[in-house]
Design an enzyme around this catalytic site. Structure first.
Site, PDB file in Angstrom:
ATOM      1  N   ASN A 175       0.882  -1.173   0.000  1.00  0.00           N
ATOM      2  CA  ASN A 175       0.000   0.000   0.000  1.00  0.00           C
ATOM      3  C   ASN A 175       0.909   1.208   0.000  1.00  0.00           C
ATOM      4  O   ASN A 175       1.512   1.544   1.018  1.00  0.00           O
ATOM      5  CB  ASN A 175      -0.895  -0.022   1.245  1.00  0.00           C
ATOM      6  CG  ASN A 175      -1.724   1.245   1.381  1.00  0.00           C
ATOM      7  OD1 ASN A 175      -1.735   2.080   0.479  1.00  0.00           O
ATOM      8  ND2 ASN A 175      -2.406   1.391   2.507  1.00  0.00           N
ATOM      9  N   TRP A 176       1.011   1.817  -1.165  1.00  0.00           N
ATOM     10  CA  TRP A 176       1.965   2.934  -1.302  1.00  0.00           C
ATOM     11  C   TRP A 176       1.470   4.197  -0.603  1.00  0.00           C
ATOM     12  O   TRP A 176       2.232   5.146  -0.434  1.00  0.00           O
ATOM     13  CB  TRP A 176       2.211   3.220  -2.789  1.00  0.00           C
ATOM     14  CG  TRP A 176       2.997   2.151  -3.509  1.00  0.00           C
ATOM     15  CD1 TRP A 176       3.320   0.878  -3.047  1.00  0.00           C
ATOM     16  CD2 TRP A 176       3.567   2.252  -4.821  1.00  0.00           C
ATOM     17  NE1 TRP A 176       4.046   0.207  -3.998  1.00  0.00           N
ATOM     18  CE2 TRP A 176       4.220   1.026  -5.095  1.00  0.00           C
ATOM     19  CE3 TRP A 176       3.593   3.264  -5.780  1.00  0.00           C
ATOM     20  CZ2 TRP A 176       4.884   0.790  -6.312  1.00  0.00           C
ATOM     21  CZ3 TRP A 176       4.256   3.026  -6.983  1.00  0.00           C
ATOM     22  CH2 TRP A 176       4.891   1.809  -7.237  1.00  0.00           C
ATOM     23  N   LYS A 177       0.201   4.245  -0.248  1.00  0.00           N
ATOM     24  CA  LYS A 177      -0.389   5.439   0.390  1.00  0.00           C
ATOM     25  C   LYS A 177      -0.150   6.670  -0.491  1.00  0.00           C
ATOM     26  O   LYS A 177      -0.124   6.548  -1.702  1.00  0.00           O
ATOM     27  CB  LYS A 177       0.130   5.592   1.819  1.00  0.00           C
ATOM     28  CG  LYS A 177      -0.064   4.295   2.627  1.00  0.00           C
ATOM     29  CD  LYS A 177       0.119   4.456   4.090  1.00  0.00           C
ATOM     30  CE  LYS A 177      -0.126   3.115   4.791  1.00  0.00           C
ATOM     31  NZ  LYS A 177      -0.034   3.191   6.234  1.00  0.00           N
ATOM     32  N   HIS A 219      -9.491   1.389   4.609  1.00  0.00           N
ATOM     33  CA  HIS A 219      -8.236   1.515   5.363  1.00  0.00           C
ATOM     34  C   HIS A 219      -8.477   2.424   6.567  1.00  0.00           C
ATOM     35  O   HIS A 219      -9.262   3.374   6.484  1.00  0.00           O
ATOM     36  CB  HIS A 219      -7.139   2.086   4.461  1.00  0.00           C
ATOM     37  CG  HIS A 219      -5.786   1.986   5.085  1.00  0.00           C
ATOM     38  ND1 HIS A 219      -5.344   2.897   6.016  1.00  0.00           N
ATOM     39  CD2 HIS A 219      -4.803   1.058   4.947  1.00  0.00           C
ATOM     40  CE1 HIS A 219      -4.121   2.524   6.417  1.00  0.00           C
ATOM     41  NE2 HIS A 219      -3.777   1.428   5.785  1.00  0.00           N
ATOM     42  N   GLU A 259      -6.839   4.768   7.705  1.00  0.00           N
ATOM     43  CA  GLU A 259      -6.591   6.193   7.423  1.00  0.00           C
ATOM     44  C   GLU A 259      -7.795   6.828   6.732  1.00  0.00           C
ATOM     45  O   GLU A 259      -8.106   8.000   6.963  1.00  0.00           O
ATOM     46  CB  GLU A 259      -5.301   6.334   6.585  1.00  0.00           C
ATOM     47  CG  GLU A 259      -4.074   6.030   7.438  1.00  0.00           C
ATOM     48  CD  GLU A 259      -2.903   5.415   6.702  1.00  0.00           C
ATOM     49  OE1 GLU A 259      -2.862   5.453   5.462  1.00  0.00           O
ATOM     50  OE2 GLU A 259      -2.003   4.868   7.395  1.00  0.00           O
ATOM     51  N   GLU A 265      -5.427  -4.899  10.321  1.00  0.00           N
ATOM     52  CA  GLU A 265      -4.362  -3.933  10.579  1.00  0.00           C
ATOM     53  C   GLU A 265      -4.640  -3.205  11.890  1.00  0.00           C
ATOM     54  O   GLU A 265      -5.438  -2.247  11.913  1.00  0.00           O
ATOM     55  CB  GLU A 265      -4.295  -2.890   9.462  1.00  0.00           C
ATOM     56  CG  GLU A 265      -4.035  -3.456   8.090  1.00  0.00           C
ATOM     57  CD  GLU A 265      -3.408  -2.422   7.166  1.00  0.00           C
ATOM     58  OE1 GLU A 265      -2.293  -2.677   6.710  1.00  0.00           O
ATOM     59  OE2 GLU A 265      -4.006  -1.363   6.929  1.00  0.00           O
ATOM     60  N   GLY A 275       2.682   2.120  10.746  1.00  0.00           N
ATOM     61  CA  GLY A 275       3.663   3.194  10.602  1.00  0.00           C
ATOM     62  C   GLY A 275       4.409   3.523  11.883  1.00  0.00           C
ATOM     63  O   GLY A 275       5.085   4.547  11.970  1.00  0.00           O
ATOM     64  N   SER A 326       3.545  -2.384  10.176  1.00  0.00           N
ATOM     65  CA  SER A 326       4.990  -2.511  10.382  1.00  0.00           C
ATOM     66  C   SER A 326       5.563  -3.862   9.974  1.00  0.00           C
ATOM     67  O   SER A 326       6.505  -4.358  10.595  1.00  0.00           O
ATOM     68  CB  SER A 326       5.354  -2.162  11.832  1.00  0.00           C
ATOM     69  OG  SER A 326       4.972  -0.823  12.136  1.00  0.00           O
ATOM     70  N   GLY A 359       2.891  -1.169   4.226  1.00  0.00           N
ATOM     71  CA  GLY A 359       2.991   0.257   3.934  1.00  0.00           C
ATOM     72  C   GLY A 359       4.432   0.641   3.637  1.00  0.00           C
ATOM     73  O   GLY A 359       4.945   0.393   2.547  1.00  0.00           O
ATOM     74  N   GLY A 360       5.090   1.242   4.623  1.00  0.00           N
ATOM     75  CA  GLY A 360       6.432   1.808   4.449  1.00  0.00           C
ATOM     76  C   GLY A 360       7.420   0.898   3.741  1.00  0.00           C
ATOM     77  O   GLY A 360       8.137   1.338   2.831  1.00  0.00           O
TER      78      GLY A 360
HETATM   79  P1  13P Z   1       3.108   0.237   7.647  1.00  0.00           P
HETATM   80  O1  13P Z   1       3.571  -1.059   7.003  1.00  0.00           O
HETATM   81  O2  13P Z   1       3.870   1.430   7.173  1.00  0.00           O
HETATM   82  O3  13P Z   1       2.995   0.108   9.129  1.00  0.00           O
HETATM   83  O4  13P Z   1       1.610   0.487   7.106  1.00  0.00           O
HETATM   84  C1  13P Z   1       0.683  -0.531   7.193  1.00  0.00           C
HETATM   85  C2  13P Z   1      -0.515  -0.163   6.413  1.00  0.00           C
HETATM   86  O5  13P Z   1      -1.258   0.728   6.790  1.00  0.00           O
HETATM   87  C3  13P Z   1      -0.762  -0.873   5.157  1.00  0.00           C
HETATM   88  O6  13P Z   1      -2.043  -0.611   4.681  1.00  0.00           O
END
Ligand code: 13P
Length: 250
Positions: free
Chosen positions: A10-12, A95, A97, A167, A173, A213, A234-235
């Protein structure tokens, strides 16, 4: 029955279109594992160039969001048909967010789930608790509610093909991964909730990811748990580390 693992990035809100193409090129030699489904879920504006850049690689394309209506006066929104036409197969829905910053409710997410399915897209529906909810001991009740509303009026046949990403918000994050036992406990509860709604066959087929994470160092242990069928990353999906995650067996 053994479920094929699905590992999605998930590149956000990261990577301009040209940076996105660069990232695909950097990851191409690293992200190769025919045993898993690999998906890049990218910002809407990156979808078209990334679709071109991943051609022939086996990597699948995903979006991070979409709107629940077919078309019309919804300035700034993107429809399921637009995604489908651009080569998207998966779409992240709900998600945390989006729930937190854009006020998406379980009912909104249910509408999007149905719209995605109607248009031949595979939803990756996110669920997960806050730290406060975990400390109050209501994690499983909360997640079950997200799933029950999210899957309202979705048939067993359709549900079986979807993906659920568990999640925990406190792990996103933050570098603070859930332990593999914590992640397994909730992923098993997610599957149990699906079993209660749809029965054993759907519960055994549906894929449940863990997200929060995930990195090259913890993926093998997490993905080795019986109810964890891969990850939503994510990251670490923006870095070469994603290659390690995809090849978590080493
Ligand atoms: P991180 O891997 O950066 O913690 O993010 C997880 C996430 O929200 C994937 O959708």
């Amino acid at each position: 029955m053994s479920r094929k693992k699905i590992i999605a990035g998930n590149w956000k809100m990261n990577k301009t279109p040209s940076e996105a193409v660069e990232l695909v090129k950097t990851l191409a030699p690293l992200v190769q594992n025919p045993e898993v489904d690999v998906v890049y879920c990218v910002p809407a504006i990156d979808i078209v160039p990334v679709a071109e850049a991943i051609k022939g690689s086996g990597v699948k394309l995903g979006a991070e969001n979409m709107y629940c209506e077919d078309k019309g006066a919804y300035t700034g929104e993107i429809s399921a048909a637009m995604l489908k036409d651009a080569g998207v197969q998966y779409v992240i829905l709900g998600h945390s967010e989006r729930r937190e910053y854009f006020g998406e409710t379980n009912a909104d997410i249910n509408k999007k789930m149905k719209q995605a399915i109607r248009n031949g897209l595979t939803p990756i529906m996110c669920c997960g608790e806050t730290l406060e909810q975990r400390e109050q001991g209501i994690t499983i009740d909360f997640v079950r509610q997200q799933i029950k509303v999210g899957y309202q009026d979705i048939t067993a046949e359709d549900a079986a093909k979807t993906v659920i990403a568990y999640e925990p918000i406190w792990a996103i994050g933050t570098g603070k991964t859930a332990t593999s036992e914590q992640a397994q406990e909730v992923c098993a509860a997610v599957r149990q909730c699906i079993r209660e709604i749809y029965g054993d066959a759907v519960a055994e087929e549906i894929r449940v990811q863990y997200g929060g994470s995930v990195n090259g160092g913890n993926a093998a242990e997490l993905f080795g748990m019986p109810d964890i069928d891969g990850g939503l990353v994510g990251g670490a999906s923006l870095k070469e580390d994603f290659g390690k995650i995809v090849n978590y067996k080493g």
